[in-house]
Design an enzyme around this catalytic site. Structure first.
Site, PDB file in Angstrom:
ATOM      1  N   ASP A 330       0.828  -1.200   0.000  1.00 35.68           N
ATOM      2  CA  ASP A 330       0.000   0.000   0.000  1.00 35.68           C
ATOM      3  C   ASP A 330       0.867   1.255   0.000  1.00 35.68           C
ATOM      4  O   ASP A 330       1.934   1.297   0.615  1.00 35.68           O
ATOM      5  CB  ASP A 330      -0.898   0.000   1.240  1.00 35.68           C
ATOM      6  CG  ASP A 330      -1.753   1.240   1.330  1.00 35.68           C
ATOM      7  OD1 ASP A 330      -2.677   1.378   0.502  1.00 35.68           O
ATOM      8  OD2 ASP A 330      -1.488   2.087   2.205  1.00 35.68           O
ATOM      9  N   GLU A 384       1.046  -0.543  -5.248  1.00 42.41           N
ATOM     10  CA  GLU A 384       0.061   0.513  -5.454  1.00 42.41           C
ATOM     11  C   GLU A 384       0.839   1.807  -5.693  1.00 42.41           C
ATOM     12  O   GLU A 384       1.234   2.501  -4.763  1.00 42.41           O
ATOM     13  CB  GLU A 384      -0.859   0.660  -4.244  1.00 42.41           C
ATOM     14  CG  GLU A 384      -1.985   1.654  -4.502  1.00 42.41           C
ATOM     15  CD  GLU A 384      -2.532   2.309  -3.245  1.00 42.41           C
ATOM     16  OE1 GLU A 384      -3.689   2.735  -3.268  1.00 42.41           O
ATOM     17  OE2 GLU A 384      -1.794   2.423  -2.256  1.00 42.41           O
TER      18      GLU A 384
END
Length: 669
Positions: A330, A384
């Site tokens: 993330d 990401e």
């Protein structure tokens, strides 16, 4: 997982002016690894801090260690001491490198005990949860978190530690344990296993991605404000129940990945790492650099060996302890740049080499990827990243980070821009095709129309953007509504166009396959602590009198087409046609021809499309009545190509009728 056909980072001619910096990055990665291992051990041997720190039962006694260099005294306090500070539970300063430890007889602690650290530092004191605690639980009345001794008499016995077979290209079902169920509550690991997992298997996805697994004090953070990096969230059940869920996924042949949040940490001090030993800079950068103002969180200092020890060990822990098959990292953009990616358009290669890159963070990501693939060679990682940094999915020796995949974040941005800001008759087919097929030659990407990001508080799902309030009144199968017809058609077409052109993988967020309405909003003071929007309304999908099941049935057909043909990750997308005026787009992929008419009201007869010579049959039709369509084109259609010369080239075409807002997949027989 990486395709052997991918180009090298150095093959990109646009990178030639920056090759010196790429080599410097590769040198820095090697320097950091040498600094960590001393050249005397492997990276996977180094990444074992969790086996040294924290609470362990070994050789008939309890051993607890903690790194807290600024502490002057530390005590274990808990229900075993009536929460009193006692000398017998005082930690002793160990090796002179900030390590504190204590040994206790076996009868001093037992499974299920609650405890904390009472920590003292110059000028202050506070209660803390151990940095390496493997279990943290929240009191249902006071909402206070405590660490918990977790030492069950019978360890979990794995039955299926790995997927039954290689999954091929990832078809990812992104999901959240707590909001997966329909009831207005927090769902559990076992409820997910019993109620949701069979749906995923039936839909054809081959990978499950779990969000919010690492413990977080605020449920509404979606799991992205992590406090306890080695603890599986107790909201959803016990560690053994999470293992049972992962085991069941593997039994079903699914790979299981989780969101790994190493980009930042929660600011909470009693539950998390912030001001852990009295300093704000133990795990995080000192000063303003240690705070992420946009996320209201703390930013790790990737230049500290102790922080890298913590994070690399964490990356290994979830693979070893819970048999995860990989990670979605993330917030990679925030990690990679000193400016966190905020306010930067990344419209030039200069943006990647202007001194804004945090080379320590890049080195960490490269080493983490190498470690993960050493520990579990079949594991895969997804970044990401919205910046499109060159080398993100290139090997570390080329100055890259070594990710297997990058999320194609520009694809959902474009779909929502089209749905929100662009009249249907002005949709740009060339721009759409470019975004659907755009990726750097040395990287693999996972494409998607929408993830959880698009529907968080203040946003909407793609179907809700298209239909809005009509969803409340006109989703019955007997209802006739032009807005709903448009929304259903474009929802299916967007997914088919995205999956059909997906270079290396595809992702869908839980429930979006059937057009889950509205937004995602966790219980909070602003909504009177309601779970109304923190659940999935599966009854909508299952009700045959509602149109939601048409979208779900189409998604199942589409995903299984991708699995059965194996086109994603293996077969090149070949451009065939774009007509801006007609809003028609077509491409071919290993015997499959994808044709789309996005025009809002024009259908076309005898429309010519270039193809590989052969005979074709209609394999999938978004307008089929089984998917809520109008059955304009019968399902038994076949098309035979014909050859001609256009004055310059020999070509082969088929001609077909394409209704407005319809997508076809033709298969060469």
């Amino acid at each position: 997982m990486r395709s052997p056909k991918l180009a090298k980072l150095s093959d990109d001619p646009w990178l030639e002016p920056y090759l010196g910096q790429l080599h410097q990055r590769a040198d820095h990665i090697r320097y950091v690894e040498e600094r960590l291992t001393g050249g005397k051990m492997s990276l996977d041997a180094f990444a074992n801090a969790h086996e040294y720190y924290g609470l362990h039962f070994r050789d008939g006694k309890w051993i607890f260690r903690e790194w807290a260099p600024n502490a002057t005294a530390i005590y274990l306090v808990g229900d075993f001491s009536n929460w009193e500070q006692r000398d017998e539970f005082a930690l002793h300063y160990g090796d002179g490198h900030g390590v504190w430890e204590i040994e206790l007889p076996a009868n001093q602690l037992k499974h299920g005990n609650l405890y904390k650290l009472k920590m003292y530092w110059p000028g202050g004191e506070g209660e803390r949860l151990p940095a390496y605690t493997r279990r943290a639980v929240q009191d249902p009345d006071t909402h206070v978190f405590c660490a918990q001794v977790w030492h069950p008499a019978t360890p979990y016995e794995w039955k299926f530690p790995d997927p039954a077979k290689p999954i091929g290209a990832p078809l990812v079902y992104e999901s959240h344990i707590g909001m997966a169920q329909e009831d207005a509550k927090v769902g559990s690991y076992l409820e997910y296993k019993e109620k949701i997992l069979p749906r995923i298997v039936e839909m054809g996805y081959n990978t499950v991605q779990f969000m919010g697994i690492m413990e977080h004090p605020y449920y509404g953070s979606f799991g992205y404000h992590v406090s306890n990096f080695f603890a599986a969230s107790s909201r959803f059940g016990t560690p053994e129940e999470l293992k049972e869920l992962v085991d069941a996924c593997h039994e079903a042949g699914l790979a299981v990945i989780m969101d790994l949040v190493h980009s930042h940490a929660v600011k909470n001090e009693q539950e998390g790492l912030s001001r852990f030993d009295g300093t704000l800079y133990q795990y995080f950068h000192e000063g303003n650099r240690g705070d992420h103002d946009a996320w209201d969180s703390r930013c790790f200092d990737y230049g500290k060996p102790e922080v890298l020890h913590f994070l690399l060990s964490n990356a290994r822990y979830w693979l070893d302890e819970f048999k995860f098959d990989g990670y979605r990292f993330d917030g990679v953009t925030s990690m990679l740049y000193h400016h966190r990616g905020l306010g930067t358009g990344f419209g030039s290669y200069d943006n990647y080499f202007d001194g804004s890159v945090d080379v320590d963070a890049l080195a960490y990501l490269a080493l983490a990827n190498r470690l993960i693939h050493e520990v579990r060679p079949a594991a895969f990682t997804i970044a990401e990243d919205v910046s499109g940094m060159p080398g993100l999915a290139a090997p570390g020796k080329e100055g890259g980070c070594g990710f297997d995949y990058r999320l194609a974040m520009g694809v959902p941005d474009l779909w929502f821009k089209l749905a929100n800001d662009t009249p249907d008759e002005e949709w740009n087919m060339s721009g759409l095709y470019h975004e659907l097929t755009n990726h750097r030659p040395e990287e693999q990407v996972i494409s998607y129309v929408e993830s959880h990001d698009q529907a968080l508080v203040g946003g909407k799902t793609f179907i809700f953007e298209l239909i809005d309030k009509e969803m409340y009144y006109n989703m019955h199968v007997e209802a006739q509504n032009l807005v709903v017809d448009r929304g259903l058609a474009l929802h299916k077409m967007a997914r088919l166009a995205t999956l059909g052109a997906a270079g290396h993988g595809y992702l869908n967020f839980m429930g979006n396959e059937f057009g889950h309405p509205e937004w995602i909003d966790f219980p909070r003071e602003g909504n009177d602590w309601s779970y109304q929007y923190a659940r999935r309304q599966w009854n909508l999908r299952d009700d045959q009198t509602l149109k939601f099941h048409f979208l779900a049935d189409f998604d199942k057909a589409m995903v299984n087409l991708a699995r059965n043909t194996g086109i994603i990750g293996n077969k090149k997308v070949v451009f065939r046609l774009i007509n801006e005026g007609d809003k028609v787009m077509a491409y071919e992929r290993d015997g499959l021809v994808f044709i789309f008419n996005f025009h809002p009201n024009k259908s076309f007869a005898d429309y010519p499309v270039d193809v590989t010579p052969g005979k074709y049959r209609l394999l999938l039709n978004t307008d089929h009545p089984a998917f809520g369509g109008h059955d304009i084109v019968p399902g038994e259609q076949t098309y035979e190509s014909f050859a001609f010369n256009d004055g310059e080239n020999d070509r082969n075409q088929i001609k077909l009728y394409i209704p407005s807002r319809t997508g076809f997949v033709l298969q060469r027989i």
